[in-house]
Structures are given as C-alpha cells and as structure tokens.
Scaffold this motif. Sequence first.
Motif, PDB file in Angstrom:
ATOM      1  N   GLY A 195       1.077  12.495   0.910  1.00 20.10           N
ATOM      2  CA  GLY A 195       2.464  12.121   1.167  1.00 20.10           C
ATOM      3  C   GLY A 195       3.015  11.197   0.104  1.00 20.10           C
ATOM      4  O   GLY A 195       3.739  10.251   0.409  1.00 20.10           O
ATOM      5  N   THR A 196       2.703  11.494  -1.150  1.00 18.62           N
ATOM      6  CA  THR A 196       3.014  10.540  -2.211  1.00 18.62           C
ATOM      7  C   THR A 196       3.503  11.254  -3.465  1.00 18.62           C
ATOM      8  O   THR A 196       3.652  12.480  -3.481  1.00 18.62           O
ATOM      9  N   LEU A 220       3.194   4.958   0.070  1.00 12.91           N
ATOM     10  CA  LEU A 220       3.061   3.796  -0.817  1.00 12.91           C
ATOM     11  C   LEU A 220       1.607   3.610  -1.225  1.00 12.91           C
ATOM     12  O   LEU A 220       1.306   3.269  -2.379  1.00 12.91           O
ATOM     13  N   GLY A 221       0.682   3.829  -0.294  1.00 15.00           N
ATOM     14  CA  GLY A 221      -0.736   3.707  -0.616  1.00 15.00           C
ATOM     15  C   GLY A 221      -1.179   4.683  -1.689  1.00 15.00           C
ATOM     16  O   GLY A 221      -2.118   4.407  -2.447  1.00 15.00           O
ATOM     17  N   GLY A 222      -0.499   5.825  -1.774  1.00 17.07           N
ATOM     18  CA  GLY A 222      -0.791   6.775  -2.836  1.00 17.07           C
ATOM     19  C   GLY A 222      -0.325   6.285  -4.196  1.00 17.07           C
ATOM     20  O   GLY A 222      -0.959   6.560  -5.218  1.00 17.07           O
ATOM     21  N   PHE A 223       0.798   5.535  -4.209  1.00 14.97           N
ATOM     22  CA  PHE A 223       1.224   4.906  -5.467  1.00 14.97           C
ATOM     23  C   PHE A 223       0.157   3.904  -5.913  1.00 14.97           C
ATOM     24  O   PHE A 223      -0.247   3.859  -7.081  1.00 14.97           O
ATOM     25  N   VAL A 224      -0.280   3.077  -4.951  1.00 10.97           N
ATOM     26  CA  VAL A 224      -1.281   2.043  -5.246  1.00 10.97           C
ATOM     27  C   VAL A 224      -2.577   2.686  -5.729  1.00 10.97           C
ATOM     28  O   VAL A 224      -3.189   2.222  -6.707  1.00 10.97           O
ATOM     29  N   ALA A 225      -2.985   3.760  -5.077  1.00 11.78           N
ATOM     30  CA  ALA A 225      -4.224   4.435  -5.474  1.00 11.78           C
ATOM     31  C   ALA A 225      -4.126   4.966  -6.896  1.00 11.78           C
ATOM     32  O   ALA A 225      -5.087   4.850  -7.680  1.00 11.78           O
ATOM     33  N   LEU A 242      -8.910   2.863   2.675  1.00 11.27           N
ATOM     34  CA  LEU A 242      -7.637   3.437   3.082  1.00 11.27           C
ATOM     35  C   LEU A 242      -6.490   2.511   2.680  1.00 11.27           C
ATOM     36  O   LEU A 242      -6.527   1.311   2.961  1.00 11.27           O
ATOM     37  N   LEU A 243      -5.489   3.078   2.040  1.00 10.79           N
ATOM     38  CA  LEU A 243      -4.324   2.316   1.583  1.00 10.79           C
ATOM     39  C   LEU A 243      -3.087   2.877   2.276  1.00 10.79           C
ATOM     40  O   LEU A 243      -2.795   4.072   2.177  1.00 10.79           O
ATOM     41  N   ASN A 244      -2.329   2.008   2.934  1.00 10.71           N
ATOM     42  CA  ASN A 244      -1.319   2.455   3.884  1.00 10.71           C
ATOM     43  C   ASN A 244       0.096   2.498   3.324  1.00 10.71           C
ATOM     44  O   ASN A 244       0.354   2.137   2.182  1.00 10.71           O
TER      45      ASN A 244
END
Length: 283
Positions: A133-134, A110-115, A40-42
């Motif tokens: 939400g990304t 932001l975690g979706g950007f990282v993913a 999980l990336l937050n």
Amino acid sequence: MATDIRNADWKTAPTRHVEAAGTRFAYRRLGPDVGMPVVLLNHWGANLDNFDPRIVEGLAADRPIYAFDYRGIGTSGGTAPLSVAEMANDSIAAIGALGLKSVDLIGFSLGGFVAQQILFDAPDLVRRAILAGTGPAGGTGIERVGPVSWPLIVKGLFTFRDPKFYLFFTSSSNGRQAAKAFLARLKERTRDRDKPVSLKAFLRQLRAIQAWGRQAPQKLDAIRTPVLVANGDHDIMVPSENSADLARRVRGAELVLYPDAGHGGIFQFHDAFLTKAKAFLDA
C-alpha cells in the motif's frame, strides 16, 4: 533478547520500551526467539493497536515479530518527525538497540516509505522487504493524500465510522464486508491499549508524507534487497499505479495486486497475503 512468548496472541502481547536515538520507543513482540526477525512499520496516524492481528499472529507462528510506534506516536517519546528520513533513522536505531543484526521488513503505506529509506540507509540490515500500500518518493498523487483523505475522514465522523472504513476499502459489498471485519479485529485488544495518536502528531506525519510525495525520485534500481510489492487494485490514498512503478523500478521485485481492494488490500485479503508473505520471506 525478549523471552519466548510464542503461545501469546497479539491482543495480549505486552507493550515494551527500548531506548534509542535519545528516545524511548514503544514496541510489541510476538513469536519464538529463533528465526529471522520481522519488523513491522505502520501507516499514517497508526499506533501499535493498528497492526492487523491475523497478519501478525500468522507471521509469528514461526518467527519473531517486532512492531514499533514511531517517535511521538503512542507511548513512544519525543515529537513526531517531519520527514521519512528521520523516521528511518529512528527505526534503524531502535532495531539496533534491540540487538537485531539482520531483519526482514514489512512496511505498510507510510511504513513502506520508511522501509524504502532504510533500504538505502542501512542495506546490510535488511534481508528481505515487503512494501504494501505504498509508493516511491515523488510517486503519483502521494502529495495529495491530505486532500483525498480529509473529506472521507469528515465522512467517518458524521457517520460514526472509523475513517479507514472509507479510506482503506472499496465501496463494493466485498469491500464493505472486509472493512467491517478488519475494524472488528483491531478492537480485539481490550486491555493495555496504546495511547491515541494526537492531532499534532497526525498533522506532522501528513507533512512528512507530503514531503515524500514532492521529493526527487530515488534510484530504486540500486536496491539489491529482494522486494515484494503488494496493494489493492483500487488504492485511492497511494494510487495503485505507484505499486506497479515500484515493482518495475526495483530489480527483480514481485508485484501482487488484489482485486476489488483499496489501500488496505493486504487486510482485505489477509489470508492470501499471509501465505504470499511467508513464502517470500522463507525463500
């Protein structure tokens, strides 16, 4: 590998640390020792206490779940990076340090950007990815997250409410009820809570988000990893049209938009999201 803690719940999962990329990263783990691990990336300004317990516990019923603090966040060491690419490098290193060879990713905001960046930098590491939400690099309105958020953050201070009450949910009756329920869930953990995010780290993450919003578009059609995109249909932080754009540009991606829901649509509809996410990850 951590011992089997399937009978624990998220509010009592111990905070652990792993050394990677010259930094000590904080993480929590829940679920059995067997099954495909889910990482999980937050979101912006979030620590380990900001993962929705109902989603984590639901996923952990039959698979190991790992949640990380980024560098400079919570009890992770170092200074918060100024780019999504650095956060992705850190995440790849931390996943490797835990001995995980293949994982599923769920990245929120932001975690979706990282993913997304991990899908480009380490495609063989990721089996399936959920982007919630990304939006894509260079996506509509992403560079304006600061101007959109600051007035509502200030409103939160003046009304003694967590800013997520205004930022993540719509102003309808359903949205307000969902906001209160979500924020109550985040307070379930009363012991061993994570270290609050500093203003410095908060502002550095904002700079990374703004840089992502100004970045040249990536070749999302090159991604071969199966992707599920989810959001509310009234996201004001990362405008919902970015979710439709992601789903259109990533080959074969699925799109779910929850009605009368904002940035935190997966939290408002956590039961429906959990059902969809588990079906997608089990496919």
